[in-house]
Design a protein around this motif. Structure first.
Motif, PDB file in Angstrom:
ATOM      1  N   SER A  35      68.010 -25.405  10.286  1.00 10.55           N
ATOM      2  CA  SER A  35      68.373 -24.775  11.551  1.00 10.55           C
ATOM      3  C   SER A  35      69.215 -23.535  11.252  1.00 10.55           C
ATOM      4  O   SER A  35      70.278 -23.637  10.638  1.00 10.55           O
ATOM      5  CB  SER A  35      69.164 -25.739  12.438  1.00 10.55           C
ATOM      6  N   SER A  36      68.726 -22.390  11.682  1.00 14.30           N
ATOM      7  CA  SER A  36      69.452 -21.145  11.405  1.00 14.30           C
ATOM      8  C   SER A  36      70.651 -20.966  12.319  1.00 14.30           C
ATOM      9  O   SER A  36      71.474 -20.082  12.092  1.00 14.30           O
ATOM     10  CB  SER A  36      68.494 -19.951  11.571  1.00 14.30           C
ATOM     11  N   THR A  37      70.776 -21.803  13.347  1.00 18.06           N
ATOM     12  CA  THR A  37      71.924 -21.710  14.264  1.00 18.06           C
ATOM     13  C   THR A  37      72.957 -22.816  14.032  1.00 18.06           C
ATOM     14  O   THR A  37      74.130 -22.654  14.377  1.00 18.06           O
ATOM     15  CB  THR A  37      71.446 -21.775  15.726  1.00 18.06           C
ATOM     16  N   LEU A  38      72.538 -23.932  13.438  1.00 12.35           N
ATOM     17  CA  LEU A  38      73.476 -25.026  13.158  1.00 12.35           C
ATOM     18  C   LEU A  38      73.852 -25.086  11.675  1.00 12.35           C
ATOM     19  O   LEU A  38      74.896 -25.622  11.317  1.00 12.35           O
ATOM     20  CB  LEU A  38      72.872 -26.368  13.578  1.00 12.35           C
ATOM     21  N   GLY A  39      72.961 -24.588  10.819  1.00 10.53           N
ATOM     22  CA  GLY A  39      73.259 -24.576   9.388  1.00 10.53           C
ATOM     23  C   GLY A  39      72.968 -25.873   8.682  1.00 10.53           C
ATOM     24  O   GLY A  39      73.557 -26.157   7.646  1.00 10.53           O
ATOM     25  N   ILE A  42      66.951 -30.093   7.432  1.00 10.16           N
ATOM     26  CA  ILE A  42      66.341 -31.222   8.141  1.00 10.16           C
ATOM     27  C   ILE A  42      64.880 -31.397   7.714  1.00 10.16           C
ATOM     28  O   ILE A  42      64.270 -30.489   7.156  1.00 10.16           O
ATOM     29  CB  ILE A  42      66.437 -31.040   9.671  1.00 10.16           C
ATOM     30  N   CYS A  43      64.337 -32.570   8.023  1.00 10.50           N
ATOM     31  CA  CYS A  43      62.937 -32.858   7.695  1.00 10.50           C
ATOM     32  C   CYS A  43      62.013 -32.326   8.790  1.00 10.50           C
ATOM     33  O   CYS A  43      62.470 -31.913   9.865  1.00 10.50           O
ATOM     34  CB  CYS A  43      62.739 -34.367   7.514  1.00 10.50           C
ATOM     35  N   LEU A  44      60.733 -32.374   8.515  1.00 10.20           N
ATOM     36  CA  LEU A  44      59.736 -31.877   9.465  1.00 10.20           C
ATOM     37  C   LEU A  44      59.818 -32.601  10.802  1.00 10.20           C
ATOM     38  O   LEU A  44      59.765 -31.992  11.864  1.00 10.20           O
ATOM     39  CB  LEU A  44      58.332 -32.029   8.865  1.00 10.20           C
ATOM     40  N   HIS A  50      64.524 -30.755  17.131  1.00 10.86           N
ATOM     41  CA  HIS A  50      65.371 -29.560  17.262  1.00 10.86           C
ATOM     42  C   HIS A  50      64.644 -28.478  18.061  1.00 10.86           C
ATOM     43  O   HIS A  50      65.254 -27.777  18.879  1.00 10.86           O
ATOM     44  CB  HIS A  50      65.743 -29.009  15.880  1.00 10.86           C
ATOM     45  N   ARG A  51      63.337 -28.357  17.835  1.00  8.09           N
ATOM     46  CA  ARG A  51      62.565 -27.326  18.524  1.00  8.09           C
ATOM     47  C   ARG A  51      62.550 -27.535  20.033  1.00  8.09           C
ATOM     48  O   ARG A  51      62.358 -26.603  20.808  1.00  8.09           O
ATOM     49  CB  ARG A  51      61.131 -27.296  17.966  1.00  8.09           C
ATOM     50  N   LYS A  60      63.482 -23.201  11.168  1.00  8.50           N
ATOM     51  CA  LYS A  60      62.530 -22.428  10.365  1.00  8.50           C
ATOM     52  C   LYS A  60      62.183 -23.215   9.119  1.00  8.50           C
ATOM     53  O   LYS A  60      63.001 -23.999   8.615  1.00  8.50           O
ATOM     54  CB  LYS A  60      63.143 -21.079   9.966  1.00  8.50           C
ATOM     55  N   SER A  61      60.986 -22.979   8.625  1.00  9.27           N
ATOM     56  CA  SER A  61      60.563 -23.594   7.373  1.00  9.27           C
ATOM     57  C   SER A  61      61.226 -22.869   6.210  1.00  9.27           C
ATOM     58  O   SER A  61      61.261 -21.640   6.170  1.00  9.27           O
ATOM     59  CB  SER A  61      59.043 -23.521   7.243  1.00  9.27           C
TER      60      SER A  61
END
Length: 377
Positions: A35-39, A42-44, A50-51, A60-61
């Motif tokens: 997560s680019s906002t939580l840092g 995580i798994c798929l 999250h999405r 993001k992958s």
């Protein structure tokens, strides 16, 4: 991956940190999303949850997507340890923290509780499942009709019980169950509802099943954690010298194994009949239908040192007709129980589950349960 060589190298280094080797939300190894906002890494599966909360988390992958320098630096400053220290700072000891083996509703509500509702960031925050009392409507499956109907449930820490009423204005409950004999486990596939919860309790030392759901995932998970909360506080009083972790281990539990097997009777000459089996620690219960309220029978599975064992296959000369080829024999001090499985994989899974229980020493309470089973038979 990141844009420049330096950012790419930094991203790989952060990704390889030991703290980021497991999914921050479910513990699955080798997460390859973040997560680019939580840092958090995580798994798929968790990235899909999250999405669904884009106002909180942008995912993001790590392998396929572009990460700019600012995003890489944000990940480097955070990571799973830093973010967990903030969002998981004050989780109640009894709150169930799901793993990647748990169902969708448990994992989604855990993620939403952490990041969206921020339930665990403040010490002593009042939560709906910590009040010691919970009242509301759950849709309950009728024991005989099989239809789900709305029923009022009441959970009380003061009384140490769970009640349900057939009508909203009913004065007397249909059942009144002590909290220490209750178990609750999510069963979405069995119940046929993503929010399906199975509540079991002991009555006259026999297991009774109640199947419920709520349309709101949050509400049904709140009920689940409210049951754990009331159980925890009840057991703290009942066992004052026990540690919190000891008491936590005695709260709700998932079944060790469930599925279909065939079984024959005590004479071992009857035809084998297909039954649904549930292994709940030392109780092996069998049902004609997975959603039956009562088991047709229960078998106590004791320890190896007390004469219990599990064997692959059936005794030679077994006479009962069976259609599934993979046999299992449970040996007890009093008799042998014969089962067959449809596949070799099922057979091995059941043998592993039985072996795990048989290899554990029995507690004083389990000796009392064994004595009851022997007396009953």
């Amino acid at each position: 991956m990141a844009g420049g060589d330096k950012s790419t190298k930094t991203l790989r280094e952060v990704w390889r940190r030991a703290e980021n080797s497991l999914c921050a939300d479910c513990g699955k190894p080798d997460p390859d999303w973040a997560s680019s906002t939580l840092g958090v890494f995580i798994c798929l599966s968790c990235s899909g949850i999250h999405r669904n909360i884009p106002s909180i988390s942008k995912v993001k992958s790590l392998k396929m997507d572009h990460w700019d320098d600012a995003q890489v630096q944000f990940l480097a400053k955070h990571g799973n340890a830093v973010t967990k220290s903030m969002y998981e700072a004050h989780i109640p000891i009894y709150y169930y923290q799901p793993t990647y083996n748990d169902c969708q509703v448990l994992r989604e509500q855990w993620i939403r509780a952490k990041y969206e509702r921020k339930e665990f960031t403040e010490l002593g925050k009042q939560l709906l499942y910590t009040d010691g009392v919970k009242e509301g409507i759950l849709w309950k499956r009728g024991r005989d009709s099989g239809q789900f109907q709305p029923r009022k449930f009441l959970l009380s820490e003061r009384e140490g019980c769970l009640k349900y009423f057939t009508k909203q204005d009913a004065k007397e409950p249909k059942i009144n169950v002590k909290i220490d004999v209750i178990n609750a486990t999510f069963q979405p596939e069995k119940i046929g509802n993503p929010n399906g919860l199975q509540i079991t309790y002991l009555k006259d030392n026999k297991t009774r099943n109640i199947f419920v759901y709520h349309k709101s995932g949050k509400e049904v998970v709140d009920w689940f954690n409210a049951i754990r909360s009331v159980q925890f506080h009840y057991l703290k009083v009942a066992f004052p010298i026990a540690s919190d972790n000891e008491i936590k281990s005695r709260l709700t539990r998932n079944f060790l194994k469930e599925g279909y097997m065939e079984k024959t009777g005590p004479k071992q000459r009857e035809a084998f009949k297909k039954r649904w089996f549930t292994l709940d620690h030392r109780r092996l219960m069998y049902f004609k239908d997975p959603l039956d309220a009562f088991a047709k029978g229960e078998v106590f599975v004791g320890s190896r040192e007390n004469g219990y064992s599990v064997q692959k296959g059936l005794p030679s000369g077994t006479q009962g007709n069976f259609s599934w080829p993979y046999g299992i024999t449970i040996v007890t001090p009093d008799r042998e129980y014969l089962f067959t499985c449809e596949t070799e994989a099922d057979q091995l899974d059941w043998i592993t589950a039985f072996t795990g229980i048989i290899n554990q020493a029995m507690t004083p309470q389990e000796y009392a349960i064994e004595a009851y089973f022997k007396f009953k038979s």
